[in-house]
Motif scaffolding. Structure first.
Motif, PDB file in Angstrom:
ATOM      1  N   GLU A  16      29.223  70.134  58.139  1.00 34.40           N
ATOM      2  CA  GLU A  16      28.241  70.759  59.032  1.00 34.40           C
ATOM      3  C   GLU A  16      28.858  71.904  59.813  1.00 34.40           C
ATOM      4  O   GLU A  16      28.275  72.984  59.955  1.00 34.40           O
ATOM      5  CB  GLU A  16      27.667  69.708  59.984  1.00 34.40           C
ATOM      6  N   GLY A  17      30.076  71.694  60.326  1.00 39.22           N
ATOM      7  CA  GLY A  17      30.720  72.746  61.106  1.00 39.22           C
ATOM      8  C   GLY A  17      31.068  73.960  60.276  1.00 39.22           C
ATOM      9  O   GLY A  17      30.844  75.103  60.694  1.00 39.22           O
ATOM     10  N   LEU A  18      31.616  73.745  59.095  1.00 41.18           N
ATOM     11  CA  LEU A  18      32.045  74.866  58.260  1.00 41.18           C
ATOM     12  C   LEU A  18      30.877  75.587  57.606  1.00 41.18           C
ATOM     13  O   LEU A  18      30.924  76.804  57.413  1.00 41.18           O
ATOM     14  CB  LEU A  18      33.014  74.366  57.195  1.00 41.18           C
ATOM     15  N   MET A  19      29.821  74.861  57.269  1.00 39.01           N
ATOM     16  CA  MET A  19      28.669  75.519  56.654  1.00 39.01           C
ATOM     17  C   MET A  19      28.003  76.488  57.619  1.00 39.01           C
ATOM     18  O   MET A  19      27.435  77.501  57.212  1.00 39.01           O
ATOM     19  CB  MET A  19      27.674  74.482  56.151  1.00 39.01           C
ATOM     20  N   ALA A  20      28.077  76.186  58.909  1.00 39.98           N
ATOM     21  CA  ALA A  20      27.525  77.120  59.891  1.00 39.98           C
ATOM     22  C   ALA A  20      28.242  78.465  59.823  1.00 39.98           C
ATOM     23  O   ALA A  20      27.643  79.524  60.041  1.00 39.98           O
ATOM     24  CB  ALA A  20      27.639  76.524  61.291  1.00 39.98           C
ATOM     25  N   ALA A  21      29.530  78.425  59.464  1.00 40.12           N
ATOM     26  CA  ALA A  21      30.305  79.663  59.387  1.00 40.12           C
ATOM     27  C   ALA A  21      29.879  80.544  58.226  1.00 40.12           C
ATOM     28  O   ALA A  21      30.109  81.756  58.239  1.00 40.12           O
ATOM     29  CB  ALA A  21      31.797  79.326  59.254  1.00 40.12           C
ATOM     30  N   VAL A  22      29.232  79.941  57.215  1.00 38.08           N
ATOM     31  CA  VAL A  22      28.801  80.742  56.070  1.00 38.08           C
ATOM     32  C   VAL A  22      27.281  80.868  56.001  1.00 38.08           C
ATOM     33  O   VAL A  22      26.728  81.263  54.980  1.00 38.08           O
ATOM     34  CB  VAL A  22      29.347  80.151  54.748  1.00 38.08           C
ATOM     35  N   GLY A  23      26.603  80.517  57.099  1.00 40.94           N
ATOM     36  CA  GLY A  23      25.173  80.788  57.176  1.00 40.94           C
ATOM     37  C   GLY A  23      24.249  79.628  56.914  1.00 40.94           C
ATOM     38  O   GLY A  23      23.034  79.814  56.838  1.00 40.94           O
ATOM     39  N   LEU A  24      24.799  78.413  56.776  1.00 42.28           N
ATOM     40  CA  LEU A  24      23.958  77.240  56.568  1.00 42.28           C
ATOM     41  C   LEU A  24      23.785  76.484  57.873  1.00 42.28           C
ATOM     42  O   LEU A  24      24.770  76.078  58.494  1.00 42.28           O
ATOM     43  CB  LEU A  24      24.583  76.318  55.515  1.00 42.28           C
ATOM     44  N   ASN A  38      29.654  69.171  45.188  1.00 46.29           N
ATOM     45  CA  ASN A  38      28.535  68.224  45.109  1.00 46.29           C
ATOM     46  C   ASN A  38      28.337  67.495  46.427  1.00 46.29           C
ATOM     47  O   ASN A  38      27.202  67.296  46.885  1.00 46.29           O
ATOM     48  CB  ASN A  38      28.779  67.219  43.982  1.00 46.29           C
ATOM     49  N   GLU A  39      29.433  67.078  47.062  1.00 47.68           N
ATOM     50  CA  GLU A  39      29.329  66.391  48.349  1.00 47.68           C
ATOM     51  C   GLU A  39      28.748  67.316  49.422  1.00 47.68           C
ATOM     52  O   GLU A  39      27.935  66.899  50.253  1.00 47.68           O
ATOM     53  CB  GLU A  39      30.700  65.872  48.786  1.00 47.68           C
ATOM     54  N   VAL A  40      29.161  68.569  49.416  1.00 44.50           N
ATOM     55  CA  VAL A  40      28.634  69.541  50.384  1.00 44.50           C
ATOM     56  C   VAL A  40      27.132  69.698  50.202  1.00 44.50           C
ATOM     57  O   VAL A  40      26.360  69.698  51.173  1.00 44.50           O
ATOM     58  CB  VAL A  40      29.348  70.901  50.216  1.00 44.50           C
ATOM     59  N   LEU A  41      26.692  69.830  48.958  1.00 40.78           N
ATOM     60  CA  LEU A  41      25.262  70.010  48.690  1.00 40.78           C
ATOM     61  C   LEU A  41      24.467  68.768  49.070  1.00 40.78           C
ATOM     62  O   LEU A  41      23.354  68.872  49.610  1.00 40.78           O
ATOM     63  CB  LEU A  41      25.057  70.341  47.215  1.00 40.78           C
ATOM     64  N   ILE A  42      25.014  67.595  48.809  1.00 39.99           N
ATOM     65  CA  ILE A  42      24.335  66.355  49.194  1.00 39.99           C
ATOM     66  C   ILE A  42      24.168  66.285  50.705  1.00 39.99           C
ATOM     67  O   ILE A  42      23.084  65.949  51.224  1.00 39.99           O
ATOM     68  CB  ILE A  42      25.105  65.132  48.658  1.00 39.99           C
ATOM     69  N   ASP A  43      25.225  66.621  51.439  1.00 44.01           N
ATOM     70  CA  ASP A  43      25.132  66.581  52.899  1.00 44.01           C
ATOM     71  C   ASP A  43      24.114  67.589  53.418  1.00 44.01           C
ATOM     72  O   ASP A  43      23.351  67.308  54.354  1.00 44.01           O
ATOM     73  CB  ASP A  43      26.502  66.849  53.529  1.00 44.01           C
ATOM     74  N   PHE A  44      24.082  68.781  52.816  1.00 46.24           N
ATOM     75  CA  PHE A  44      23.120  69.787  53.256  1.00 46.24           C
ATOM     76  C   PHE A  44      21.687  69.310  53.042  1.00 46.24           C
ATOM     77  O   PHE A  44      20.843  69.377  53.940  1.00 46.24           O
ATOM     78  CB  PHE A  44      23.351  71.111  52.531  1.00 46.24           C
ATOM     79  N   PHE A  45      21.414  68.790  51.846  1.00 43.57           N
ATOM     80  CA  PHE A  45      20.052  68.345  51.578  1.00 43.57           C
ATOM     81  C   PHE A  45      19.704  67.070  52.352  1.00 43.57           C
ATOM     82  O   PHE A  45      18.543  66.840  52.676  1.00 43.57           O
ATOM     83  CB  PHE A  45      19.867  68.117  50.062  1.00 43.57           C
ATOM     84  N   ASN A  46      20.702  66.294  52.678  1.00 43.74           N
ATOM     85  CA  ASN A  46      20.455  65.113  53.492  1.00 43.74           C
ATOM     86  C   ASN A  46      19.979  65.499  54.881  1.00 43.74           C
ATOM     87  O   ASN A  46      19.274  64.736  55.545  1.00 43.74           O
ATOM     88  CB  ASN A  46      21.729  64.265  53.582  1.00 43.74           C
ATOM     89  N   ASN A  47      20.363  66.684  55.340  1.00 46.30           N
ATOM     90  CA  ASN A  47      19.933  67.172  56.654  1.00 46.30           C
ATOM     91  C   ASN A  47      18.685  68.051  56.585  1.00 46.30           C
ATOM     92  O   ASN A  47      18.101  68.371  57.622  1.00 46.30           O
ATOM     93  CB  ASN A  47      21.065  67.971  57.310  1.00 46.30           C
ATOM     94  N   LEU A  48      18.294  68.449  55.363  1.00 44.53           N
ATOM     95  CA  LEU A  48      17.190  69.395  55.236  1.00 44.53           C
ATOM     96  C   LEU A  48      15.842  68.722  55.419  1.00 44.53           C
ATOM     97  O   LEU A  48      14.910  69.326  55.970  1.00 44.53           O
ATOM     98  CB  LEU A  48      17.250  70.065  53.859  1.00 44.53           C
ATOM     99  N   TYR A  49      15.728  67.462  54.998  1.00 44.69           N
ATOM    100  CA  TYR A  49      14.426  66.773  55.021  1.00 44.69           C
ATOM    101  C   TYR A  49      14.419  65.721  56.117  1.00 44.69           C
ATOM    102  O   TYR A  49      15.395  65.045  56.340  1.00 44.69           O
ATOM    103  CB  TYR A  49      14.143  66.125  53.673  1.00 44.69           C
TER     104      TYR A  49
END
Length: 474
Positions: free
Chosen positions: A430-438, A463-474
């Motif tokens: 979550e912290g690092l994805m914010a640095a790249v615009g997520l 794959n783990e990064v994408l799972i975490d992102f989508f887990n927070n999207l919905y």
């Protein structure tokens, strides 16, 4: 959000829904070269009417709605005939290619349990170009995907590598006709022969090609054998909602005979409730997609599909030639039909995808592999065929635009990749994805930097990064 205390009017509801769609890409303009398969308006209207007529009918019980079983049988028989199946070939309609593939893998697993009971850790062999649905099926069903490489020039599956990968646990070999990513047909006869030699099943994923390649062949094109005319092919998946131009939720999975398809079906009388008999993965499902598929098959007929394929293939070849003529771009592999991908050694194609999107186009970014560069995928359908010349012009303009753009900050990419590789926990992601615009719960406007990070990460971490992102999207 909670349920509204009082209901809204139909006009209010439809206004809200149309407002939500304002944020979506306008696929009706013919500028979305993925996901959407749109026929002429009269055909699309007929599909909607047929779908709506059967919207409420439930596929769960054919004794209650016998017309649904009739429609499904009609569709299956038409597709089986198109793919050179005899009267022994059987099948069912499913919700999509993923479900068709999942059922084919499930059938192979349960067939092996009956015929090869010594296999306790079943494996299926597939090329890296095969669709991710096979990996998903393996994950769900406990069948290990054994991935082999492909020819880096043709993008065909490497049959020699497949042979080397076979073990006593191999129950299924997979071929694509074609693979979605590059539109290349695998050497199906060689793969099916190999499966026969080792007593395994062979599934052909013709989800995109099944409703296109047979008609392309009738137009005089040389199409290698890929269907039930090939000995050793035991099952085929083909999507009606792709180049069959039916509504979403319509695919077909076919089997060489009933003895094989029997392993797909589930039944249960063990509960206090009604008896469950499920030929496919779902129980309750609308008959709308089946009716829509039946309607479009009968409306277009062979002549109508042949005309659509002729139009789309001509546009495809014009687009491929146009892309190849742009300095710095090149088409990958030897595409057999109306989908291909292209790469570049001169510019960052992820930035190119963003530049095209700013002009209203959508092309699908695909990551690199050990044998293939990052690339952009293009699917040409009837609904976009009229726009290929405009797309060629904008691709050329955007290539020049990207040449003069600042490059992606690779130091930032390396730092994010290093941190995620060391600790891919949800908090760090979550912290690092914010640095790249997520941002959690939000979709990004531009994807180049994000795709650069994901493409650089090891697959397991990505794959783990994408799972975490989508887990927070919905």
């Amino acid at each position: 959000m909670t349920i509204s205390p009082v209901g809204r009017t139909p006009d209010e509801i439809m206004t809200l829904l149309h407002g939500f769609k304002a944020q979506d890409m306008d696929w009706r303009s013919g500028r979305v070269f993925a996901y959407i398969y749109q026929p002429a308006e009269i055909a699309a209207t007929l599909v909607k009417e047929a779908y709506s007529l059967y919207l409420s009918e439930n596929c769960l019980d054919p004794t209650t709605f016998p017309s649904v079983a009739q429609l499904e049988n009609d569709v299956v028989r038409m597709i089986a005939g198109l793919l050179q199946g005899d009267e022994c070939v059987v099948g069912n309609m499913t919700s999509g290619g993923t479900e068709s593939i999942l059922l084919a893998v499930k059938t192979a697993r349960d067939w092996a349990r009956a015929h090869r009971p010594h296999v306790t850790q079943p494996e299926m062999i597939l090329a890296r170009t095969a669709h991710a649905a096979f990996h998903k099926a393996g994950h769900y069903l406990g069948v290990k995907p054994v991935v082999v490489e492909f020819d880096p020039v043709t993008f065909e599956a490497d049959v020699t590598a497949m042979r080397a990968a076979i073990t006593d646990n191999t129950i299924l070999l997979v071929a694509s006709a074609p693979c979605y990513s590059q539109g290349v047909i695998d050497p199906v006869p060689a793969i099916a022969t190999l499966a026969q030699e080792y007593g395994a099943l062979c599934h052909v994923d013709a989800c995109v090609g099944g409703m296109y390649l047979p008609f392309l062949r009738t137009l005089g094109r040389t199409i290698p054998p890929f269907d039930f005319s090939v000995p050793g092919v035991t099952s085929i998946s083909v999507d009606m909602h792709k180049y069959g131009y039916a509504a979403k939720g319509a695919s077909v999975v076919l089997y060489r005979d009933r003895s094989l398809r029997r392993h797909q079906i589930f039944a249960s009388t063990e509960t206090t409730a009604y008896t469950i008999i499920n030929p496919t993965a779902l129980s309750s499902r609308s008959a709308g997609p089946i009716a829509g598929a039946w309607a479009i098959l009968n409306y277009l007929g062979e002549a109508g599909y042949r005309d659509l394929v002729a139009t789309v293939q001509a546009a495809t070849e014009r687009l491929m030639a146009g892309v190849d003529a742009i300095d710095g771009l090149y088409v990958l592999g030897r595409p057999a039909m109306s989908m291909f991908s292209f790469a570049s050694q001169a510019i960052n194609v992820f930035q190119l995808a963003d530049a095209l999107r700013r002009r209203g186009w959508y092309l699908q970014p695909q990551f690199s592999t050990p044998r293939s560069p990052r690339n952009l995928h293009v699917s040409i359908t009837y609904g976009v065929a009229h726009n290929v010349d405009a797309l060629i012009a904008d691709i050329a303009a955007c290539v020049e635009e990207v040449r003069h753009m600042p490059p992606i900050d690779l130091a930032l990419v390396r730092s994010v990749v290093e941190a995620l590789t060391q600790d891919p926990s949800p908090a760090v992601v979550e912290g690092l994805m914010a640095a790249v615009g997520l941002q959690p719960g939000a979709l990004p406007q531009e994807m180049a930097l994000i795709n650069e990070v994901l493409d650089t990460l090891p697959d397991a971490v990505a794959n783990e990064v994408l799972i975490d992102f989508f887990n927070n999207l919905y």
